[in-house]
Design a protein around this motif. Structure first.
Motif, short mmCIF file in Angstrom:
data_model
loop_
_atom_site.label_atom_id
_atom_site.label_comp_id
_atom_site.label_asym_id
_atom_site.label_seq_id
_atom_site.Cartn_x
_atom_site.Cartn_y
_atom_site.Cartn_z
N GLY A 118 0.78 -1.23 0.00
CA GLY A 118 0.00 0.00 0.00
C GLY A 118 0.80 1.28 0.00
N TYR A 119 2.10 1.21 0.31
CA TYR A 119 2.92 2.42 0.37
C TYR A 119 2.90 3.18 -0.96
CZ TYR A 119 6.92 5.50 0.63
OH TYR A 119 7.73 6.61 0.59
N GLY A 120 2.45 4.44 -0.90
CA GLY A 120 2.44 5.28 -2.08
C GLY A 120 1.33 4.98 -3.06
N GLY A 121 0.38 4.14 -2.69
CA GLY A 121 -0.65 3.70 -3.62
C GLY A 121 -1.79 4.71 -3.81
N LEU A 122 -2.65 4.38 -4.75
CA LEU A 122 -3.83 5.20 -5.04
C LEU A 122 -4.90 4.92 -3.99
CD1 LEU A 122 -5.28 7.09 -7.14
CD2 LEU A 122 -6.14 4.98 -8.19
N LYS A 123 -5.62 5.97 -3.61
CA LYS A 123 -6.63 5.84 -2.56
C LYS A 123 -7.99 6.30 -3.04
CE LYS A 123 -2.83 7.05 0.47
NZ LYS A 123 -1.87 7.14 -0.67
N LEU A 124 -9.02 5.64 -2.54
CA LEU A 124 -10.39 6.16 -2.60
C LEU A 124 -10.76 6.43 -1.16
CD1 LEU A 124 -12.91 6.74 -4.40
CD2 LEU A 124 -13.70 4.43 -3.78
N ILE A 125 -11.15 7.66 -0.86
CA ILE A 125 -11.24 8.09 0.54
C ILE A 125 -12.51 8.90 0.76
CG2 ILE A 125 -9.93 10.24 0.18
CD1 ILE A 125 -8.39 9.52 2.78
N ARG A 126 -12.99 8.89 1.97
CA ARG A 126 -14.19 9.67 2.32
C ARG A 126 -13.79 11.06 2.80
NH1 ARG A 126 -18.86 6.55 2.88
NH2 ARG A 126 -18.49 4.31 3.12
N ARG A 127 -14.47 12.04 2.29
CA ARG A 127 -14.23 13.42 2.70
C ARG A 127 -14.49 13.62 4.19
NH1 ARG A 127 -17.69 17.81 -0.49
NH2 ARG A 127 -19.32 16.46 0.30
N THR A 128 -15.58 13.04 4.70
CA THR A 128 -15.93 13.25 6.10
C THR A 128 -14.89 12.66 7.04
OG1 THR A 128 -17.34 11.29 5.96
CG2 THR A 128 -18.41 13.42 5.74
N THR A 129 -14.28 11.54 6.67
CA THR A 129 -13.29 10.94 7.57
C THR A 129 -12.02 11.79 7.66
OG1 THR A 129 -12.36 9.53 5.81
CG2 THR A 129 -14.14 8.60 7.15
N LEU A 130 -11.67 12.47 6.57
CA LEU A 130 -10.52 13.37 6.62
C LEU A 130 -10.79 14.53 7.57
CD1 LEU A 130 -9.50 13.41 2.87
CD2 LEU A 130 -8.02 12.72 4.76
N ARG A 131 -12.01 14.98 7.60
CA ARG A 131 -12.37 16.08 8.49
C ARG A 131 -12.40 15.65 9.96
NH1 ARG A 131 -17.38 18.17 4.66
NH2 ARG A 131 -16.14 19.50 3.27
N GLU A 132 -12.52 14.33 10.18
CA GLU A 132 -12.67 13.82 11.54
C GLU A 132 -11.48 12.98 11.99
OE1 GLU A 132 -16.23 11.55 11.17
OE2 GLU A 132 -17.50 13.29 10.75
N MET A 133 -10.37 13.03 11.25
CA MET A 133 -9.24 12.15 11.57
C MET A 133 -8.67 12.44 12.95
SD MET A 133 -5.82 13.44 9.57
CE MET A 133 -6.38 13.07 7.94
N GLY A 134 -8.18 11.37 13.59
CA GLY A 134 -7.57 11.50 14.90
C GLY A 134 -6.08 11.71 14.78
N GLU A 135 -5.37 11.29 15.82
CA GLU A 135 -3.92 11.48 15.88
C GLU A 135 -3.21 10.15 15.63
OE1 GLU A 135 -2.29 14.40 16.34
OE2 GLU A 135 -4.25 15.40 16.31
#
Length: 233
Positions: free
Chosen positions: A97-114
């Motif tokens: 997975g290192y450096g790979g292409l992602k399909l991601i949710r916008r809401t999860t980026l806004r709510e990411m933790g540490e």
């Protein structure tokens, strides 16, 4: 065509513009671009503000997509924050997975933790697709190759935040430190060794790991280790 937006996130990669054009060709859509934002956590979060779809493709500035990649993909299932397609590593032969292409949710980026590995802090499961989507061309300069080895092996030595077992993590560390193929493989191997040493030294001070996500501090760290080495980005 799947109705997902797409974003390329770049910082200082020399071939980012060329790879952006390639992304648009392969995905058959406009690919938005966020470039030069300081701080990786902030940069990833800002990609969510560029898109109009809840799920979107996200590619690093050094990701070279396979032009045969079929962008007609299934949406993420409930509870899945991100899907990652594998990338081929040009210096050590690994494909993961290192450096790979992602399909991601916008809401999860806004709510990411540490987390040290920023995207490991998304609320929800991560789904890994075994099909490679391209090559991660991080080895575009001596410094960038060093940085890739340093960051990845520091995180692997620290402890994978994706639930990878110790045996798998060690196998990847071994491959990075033995890098011998492609341009600037020696610098990637040196970075891997330096990253392992950094992880050991910083183990008692978790805040020190934020160096991995701060490009200015990371370049300064490299300069302290190699004060007489000329580096181009």
């Amino acid at each position: 065509m799947t109705g997902f937006d797409a974003v390329q996130l770049s910082y200082d990669e020399p071939r980012a513009a060329t790879l952006h054009t390639r992304l648009e060709r392969a995905l058959d859509r406009r690919v938005k671009r966020l470039h030069g934002v300081h701080g990786m956590r902030r940069a990833y979060q800002l990609t969510a503000e560029l898109v109009d779809t809840e799920m979107f493709f996200l590619a690093d500035g050094d990701f070279e997509i396979d032009l045969r990649f079929d962008a007609t993909v299934e949406p993420l299932a409930d509870g899945v924050a991100m899907r990652v397609w594998q990338a081929v590593n040009p210096v050590n032969g690994l494909t993961y997975g290192y450096g790979g292409l992602k399909l991601i949710r916008r809401t999860t980026l806004r709510e990411m933790g540490e987390a040290v590995d920023i995207l490991a802090a998304l609320p929800g499961r991560v789904e890994f697709c075994p099909r490679p989507a391209g090559v991660t061309r991080f080895n575009q300069s001596p410094y960038l190759a060093w940085k890739a080895g340093f960051r990845e092996c520091a995180m692997l030595a620290h402890g994978s935040e994706y639930g990878m077992n110790d045996q798998s993590a060690q196998a990847r560390i071994n491959a990075w430190t033995a890098s011998s193929g492609g341009k600037f493989a020696a610098q990637a191997a040196a970075g891997a060794r330096d990253g392992i040493a950094f992880a050991r030294e910083a183990a008692r001070s978790p805040e020190e790991f934020e160096l991995l996500n701060d490009p200015v501090r990371l370049r300064a760290h490299h300069a302290r280790l190699y004060p007489f080495e000329a580096v181009t980005s």
